[in-house]
Design a protein around this motif. Structure first.
Motif, PDB file in Angstrom:
ATOM      1  N   CYS A  70      30.520   7.365  52.539  1.00 58.00           N
ATOM      2  CA  CYS A  70      30.132   7.380  51.135  1.00 58.00           C
ATOM      3  C   CYS A  70      30.331   5.958  50.643  1.00 58.00           C
ATOM      4  N   HIS A 116      34.953   4.302  47.622  1.00 60.30           N
ATOM      5  CA  HIS A 116      35.109   5.522  48.418  1.00 60.30           C
ATOM      6  C   HIS A 116      35.243   5.235  49.911  1.00 60.30           C
ATOM      7  N   MET A 167      36.432   7.620  52.981  1.00 61.86           N
ATOM      8  CA  MET A 167      35.346   8.599  52.969  1.00 61.86           C
ATOM      9  C   MET A 167      34.306   8.225  54.027  1.00 61.86           C
ATOM     10  N   MET A 193      37.946  12.239  48.688  1.00 66.07           N
ATOM     11  CA  MET A 193      37.324  11.176  49.477  1.00 66.07           C
ATOM     12  C   MET A 193      37.208  11.566  50.954  1.00 66.07           C
ATOM     13  N   LYS A 227      30.297  11.261  41.578  1.00 69.51           N
ATOM     14  CA  LYS A 227      29.093  11.128  42.401  1.00 69.51           C
ATOM     15  C   LYS A 227      29.532  10.714  43.807  1.00 69.51           C
ATOM     16  N   HIS A 228      28.898  11.305  44.809  1.00 66.26           N
ATOM     17  CA  HIS A 228      29.181  10.930  46.190  1.00 66.26           C
ATOM     18  C   HIS A 228      27.861  10.781  46.930  1.00 66.26           C
TER      19      HIS A 228
HETATM   20 CU   LIG Z   1      32.315   9.434  47.634  1.00 66.79          CU
END
Ligand SMILES: [Cu+2]
Length: 158
Positions: free
Chosen positions: A141, A146, A151, A59, A85-86
């Protein structure tokens, strides 16, 4: 209302909320100037600087603090090193937080705006943006949870 119709309705509503919040305009909240303060979608032909950023399942963005020059168009090459997925979404802190809350409510929601790159595991995405004003802006993100896990990063426009 069947499931499909309901989903379509939610998607449309979500898209409107997303776009509405990101467009420069007369949003009832009156905070849109913050958004346009960030700049505008950039043109590939005008790219002055390319910044590579990796996204990981810890993250984190690497790097998570960027410096760009006012007026410059930047190409973000966004590499997802994780198994999840980010994405990288540019915005103001307030806007990103609101958006993150919505993503938690609708985790399956797909959306694409000029200020973001959503990247599948192992893939590389791209985002071109022109930073028209000085200041410190945010990116994050917004995949469900996240943002809350930290993140996030900052762009300093000088
Ligand atoms: Cu992410």
């Amino acid at each position: 209302m069947n499931t499909k119709t309901l989903l379509a309705t939610i998607t449309t509503t979500f898209a409107l909320v997303c776009t509405g919040a990101l467009a420069s305009g007369n949003h009832a909240g009156g905070h849109d100037s913050e958004t346009s303060a960030l700049g505008q979608p950039g043109k590939a032909a005008k790219v002055k600087q390319t910044i590579e950023i990796s996204l990981s399942d810890t993250m984190r963005f690497n790097p998570d603090t960027l410096t760009v020059k006012q007026g410059d168009t930047v190409r973000f090459v966004v590499k997802n090193d994780g198994k999840l997925k980010h994405e990288l979404v540019l915005g103001t802190a307030k806007q990103l937080k609101e958006h993150a809350e919505m993503m938690r409510k609708f985790p399956e929601m797909e959306h694409a705006d000029a200020n973001q790159a959503t990247v599948e595991p192992g893939k590389t995405g791209e985002l071109i943006w022109q930073f028209t004003r000085k200041g410190t802006f945010d990116f994050a993100c917004l995949q469900a949870g996240h943002f809350e896990a930290g993140m996030r990063g900052k762009v300093v426009v000088k």
